[in-house]
Design a protein around this motif. Sequence first.
Motif, PDB file in Angstrom:
ATOM      1  N   GLY A 186      37.692  43.668  37.662  1.00 29.89           N
ATOM      2  CA  GLY A 186      39.015  43.089  37.448  1.00 29.89           C
ATOM      3  C   GLY A 186      40.085  43.811  38.236  1.00 29.89           C
ATOM      4  N   LEU A 187      40.047  45.146  38.223  1.00 34.21           N
ATOM      5  CA  LEU A 187      41.065  45.927  38.928  1.00 34.21           C
ATOM      6  C   LEU A 187      40.987  45.747  40.438  1.00 34.21           C
ATOM      7  CD1 LEU A 187      40.922  49.268  36.875  1.00 34.21           C
ATOM      8  CD2 LEU A 187      42.577  47.387  36.671  1.00 34.21           C
ATOM      9  N   MET A 188      39.806  45.404  40.955  1.00 34.76           N
ATOM     10  CA  MET A 188      39.655  45.136  42.388  1.00 34.76           C
ATOM     11  C   MET A 188      40.587  44.036  42.869  1.00 34.76           C
ATOM     12  SD  MET A 188      35.589  45.153  43.311  1.00 34.76           S
ATOM     13  CE  MET A 188      35.936  44.001  44.652  1.00 34.76           C
ATOM     14  N   HIS A 189      40.977  43.147  41.951  1.00 34.86           N
ATOM     15  CA  HIS A 189      41.770  41.975  42.330  1.00 34.86           C
ATOM     16  C   HIS A 189      43.270  42.170  42.118  1.00 34.86           C
ATOM     17  CE1 HIS A 189      37.675  40.416  41.693  1.00 34.86           C
ATOM     18  NE2 HIS A 189      37.998  39.481  42.552  1.00 34.86           N
ATOM     19  N   LEU A 190      43.682  43.401  41.809  1.00 37.01           N
ATOM     20  CA  LEU A 190      45.097  43.645  41.522  1.00 37.01           C
ATOM     21  C   LEU A 190      46.012  43.292  42.698  1.00 37.01           C
ATOM     22  CD1 LEU A 190      45.225  46.979  39.457  1.00 37.01           C
ATOM     23  CD2 LEU A 190      46.091  44.729  38.768  1.00 37.01           C
ATOM     24  N   ALA A 191      45.510  43.451  43.916  1.00 34.28           N
ATOM     25  CA  ALA A 191      46.347  43.187  45.089  1.00 34.28           C
ATOM     26  C   ALA A 191      46.397  41.709  45.461  1.00 34.28           C
ATOM     27  CB  ALA A 191      45.840  43.998  46.276  1.00 34.28           C
ATOM     28  N   ASN A 192      45.638  40.861  44.755  1.00 34.81           N
ATOM     29  CA  ASN A 192      45.634  39.432  45.065  1.00 34.81           C
ATOM     30  C   ASN A 192      46.999  38.803  44.782  1.00 34.81           C
ATOM     31  OD1 ASN A 192      42.923  39.834  45.526  1.00 34.81           O
ATOM     32  ND2 ASN A 192      42.252  38.067  44.348  1.00 34.81           N
ATOM     33  N   PRO A 193      47.425  37.844  45.603  1.00 34.70           N
ATOM     34  CA  PRO A 193      48.706  37.180  45.356  1.00 34.70           C
ATOM     35  C   PRO A 193      48.734  36.400  44.041  1.00 34.70           C
ATOM     36  CG  PRO A 193      47.484  36.075  47.114  1.00 34.70           C
ATOM     37  CD  PRO A 193      46.782  37.367  46.838  1.00 34.70           C
ATOM     38  N   GLU A 194      47.555  36.037  43.518  1.00 36.01           N
ATOM     39  CA  GLU A 194      47.507  35.350  42.227  1.00 36.01           C
ATOM     40  C   GLU A 194      48.106  36.212  41.122  1.00 36.01           C
ATOM     41  OE1 GLU A 194      43.763  33.796  44.388  1.00 36.01           O
ATOM     42  OE2 GLU A 194      45.035  35.580  44.370  1.00 36.01           O
ATOM     43  N   VAL A 195      47.923  37.533  41.233  1.00 39.04           N
ATOM     44  CA  VAL A 195      48.476  38.436  40.224  1.00 39.04           C
ATOM     45  C   VAL A 195      49.989  38.436  40.291  1.00 39.04           C
ATOM     46  CG1 VAL A 195      48.523  40.819  39.374  1.00 39.04           C
ATOM     47  CG2 VAL A 195      46.399  39.866  40.298  1.00 39.04           C
ATOM     48  N   GLU A 196      50.535  38.400  41.512  1.00 41.90           N
ATOM     49  CA  GLU A 196      51.989  38.325  41.683  1.00 41.90           C
ATOM     50  C   GLU A 196      52.534  37.031  41.092  1.00 41.90           C
ATOM     51  OE1 GLU A 196      52.883  38.643  45.800  1.00 41.90           O
ATOM     52  OE2 GLU A 196      52.044  40.646  46.031  1.00 41.90           O
ATOM     53  N   LYS A 197      51.818  35.947  41.309  1.00 43.51           N
ATOM     54  CA  LYS A 197      52.307  34.629  40.897  1.00 43.51           C
ATOM     55  C   LYS A 197      52.169  34.405  39.399  1.00 43.51           C
ATOM     56  CE  LYS A 197      53.728  30.384  41.734  1.00 43.51           C
ATOM     57  NZ  LYS A 197      55.064  30.088  42.260  1.00 43.51           N
ATOM     58  N   VAL A 198      50.987  34.666  38.864  1.00 45.48           N
ATOM     59  CA  VAL A 198      50.691  34.340  37.473  1.00 45.48           C
ATOM     60  C   VAL A 198      51.104  35.464  36.534  1.00 45.48           C
ATOM     61  CG1 VAL A 198      48.864  33.710  35.847  1.00 45.48           C
ATOM     62  CG2 VAL A 198      48.797  32.847  38.190  1.00 45.48           C
ATOM     63  N   GLY A 199      50.945  36.705  37.009  1.00 43.80           N
ATOM     64  CA  GLY A 199      51.237  37.846  36.150  1.00 43.80           C
ATOM     65  C   GLY A 199      49.970  38.533  35.682  1.00 43.80           C
ATOM     66  N   ALA A 200      50.141  39.565  34.888  1.00 39.25           N
ATOM     67  CA  ALA A 200      49.016  40.394  34.455  1.00 39.25           C
ATOM     68  C   ALA A 200      48.019  39.647  33.585  1.00 39.25           C
ATOM     69  CB  ALA A 200      49.531  41.621  33.711  1.00 39.25           C
ATOM     70  N   THR A 201      48.434  38.511  33.009  1.00 34.94           N
ATOM     71  CA  THR A 201      47.505  37.769  32.144  1.00 34.94           C
ATOM     72  C   THR A 201      46.277  37.261  32.908  1.00 34.94           C
ATOM     73  OG1 THR A 201      48.797  35.752  32.486  1.00 34.94           O
ATOM     74  CG2 THR A 201      49.283  37.040  30.506  1.00 34.94           C
ATOM     75  N   ILE A 202      46.391  37.162  34.224  1.00 36.62           N
ATOM     76  CA  ILE A 202      45.236  36.687  34.993  1.00 36.62           C
ATOM     77  C   ILE A 202      44.099  37.703  34.963  1.00 36.62           C
ATOM     78  CG2 ILE A 202      45.841  37.658  37.256  1.00 36.62           C
ATOM     79  CD1 ILE A 202      44.956  34.986  38.494  1.00 36.62           C
ATOM     80  N   MET A 203      44.419  38.943  34.579  1.00 36.38           N
ATOM     81  CA  MET A 203      43.363  39.952  34.466  1.00 36.38           C
ATOM     82  C   MET A 203      42.371  39.591  33.366  1.00 36.38           C
ATOM     83  SD  MET A 203      44.098  41.786  36.964  1.00 36.38           S
ATOM     84  CE  MET A 203      42.872  43.075  36.793  1.00 36.38           C
ATOM     85  N   ILE A 204      42.811  38.768  32.400  1.00 35.86           N
ATOM     86  CA  ILE A 204      41.873  38.248  31.392  1.00 35.86           C
ATOM     87  C   ILE A 204      40.727  37.527  32.087  1.00 35.86           C
ATOM     88  CG2 ILE A 204      41.598  36.611  29.476  1.00 35.86           C
ATOM     89  CD1 ILE A 204      44.554  37.063  28.828  1.00 35.86           C
ATOM     90  N   TYR A 205      41.092  36.731  33.091  1.00 37.15           N
ATOM     91  CA  TYR A 205      40.082  35.964  33.821  1.00 37.15           C
ATOM     92  C   TYR A 205      39.192  36.877  34.668  1.00 37.15           C
ATOM     93  CZ  TYR A 205      38.134  33.130  37.563  1.00 37.15           C
ATOM     94  OH  TYR A 205      37.284  32.563  38.472  1.00 37.15           O
ATOM     95  N   TYR A 206      39.805  37.799  35.408  1.00 40.82           N
ATOM     96  CA  TYR A 206      39.035  38.651  36.307  1.00 40.82           C
ATOM     97  C   TYR A 206      38.078  39.571  35.539  1.00 40.82           C
ATOM     98  CZ  TYR A 206      42.011  37.249  40.237  1.00 40.82           C
ATOM     99  OH  TYR A 206      42.663  36.529  41.208  1.00 40.82           O
ATOM    100  N   ILE A 207      38.597  40.262  34.546  1.00 38.80           N
ATOM    101  CA  ILE A 207      37.745  41.178  33.771  1.00 38.80           C
ATOM    102  C   ILE A 207      36.725  40.385  32.954  1.00 38.80           C
ATOM    103  CG2 ILE A 207      37.709  42.908  31.925  1.00 38.80           C
ATOM    104  CD1 ILE A 207      40.427  43.876  32.928  1.00 38.80           C
ATOM    105  N   GLY A 208      37.154  39.257  32.376  1.00 37.70           N
ATOM    106  CA  GLY A 208      36.236  38.418  31.608  1.00 37.70           C
ATOM    107  C   GLY A 208      35.115  37.874  32.462  1.00 37.70           C
ATOM    108  N   THR A 209      35.444  37.475  33.688  1.00 38.56           N
ATOM    109  CA  THR A 209      34.412  36.985  34.599  1.00 38.56           C
ATOM    110  C   THR A 209      33.466  38.113  34.990  1.00 38.56           C
ATOM    111  OG1 THR A 209      35.908  35.292  35.483  1.00 38.56           O
ATOM    112  CG2 THR A 209      33.968  35.835  36.804  1.00 38.56           C
TER     113      THR A 209
END
Length: 301
Positions: A186-209
Amino acid sequence: MGIIEQLLRINKNQKLWYYLPFSLFFLGIMFLNWISLRYSAVSTNEIIKMNITKYGKNVNFLITIGPLVFMLIFLIGWVLFVHKQSLLSLTTSRSTVDWKRFLFSFGLWSFVIIGFFIYGYLKDPQDYVLSFKLGPFIVFFIFAVILIPLQTSFEEYFMRGYLMQGIGLATRSRAVALISTSIIFGLMHLANPEVEKVGATIMIYYIGTGLFLGIITLMDDGLELALGFHAANNLVGVLLVTSDWTAFQTNSIFTNINSDSGISPWEYIVQVGIVLPLIIFVFAKKYGWKNWKHQLFGRVK
């Protein structure tokens, strides 16, 4: 014999410190990249748009995905020549790679992705425009079919293969290997623009996946299902639809023009909490998974 224990059978004299150089090198690069973007005056999305303006979408795609393809080559070389470990032992505990598993996982998740896209299109057709252009799409299609499976394979071989084996052998705990690699993924994706756009809640998806991919790897004692799922997730998704705020801004068939993310935290929760567990259920029934407690939380023998 599990995929983690497989390494001990192949090489009983495996040195744990061998896992550190490559792991620290790659994770260090990811951390420095995130730090540089975090404190940069230019956002990740702005950098992507500048590259697209300068080079075009297809070349920008190569710039985005190329480093991970080279990292896959580097990882394979490190495993073969430093660890003196076969690629097969990093892939599966079976005597050969089960490509039927890969294809089933790829096909199942492709079907789900297309179903979600059709539902989203019918629900909010105003959010999508047909952006298909034959020439650029054909070039992009060739690039994507070749390179995206290599990119996703690196992430799976590194996270659910190399790092999971290393952490499992170091801690003798399957649970620690599962949870730690899921968080790191999940933390690998912190630099993705999706995190900037959606916010930290997208980490639910990354870590959950990441947790989902770890579970199916440990339960199936191999990477085949995770490799198929991840390849389908990135390849089919990016060929179907793109937007101006994602990591892959490509010559896809459709473009999502919704200025907002269009995705609420509840949709991430539904996917991670309902859809992915259903996929696990399908796999478990098809492949007769048993002994869940040991496979996910047992000690590494």
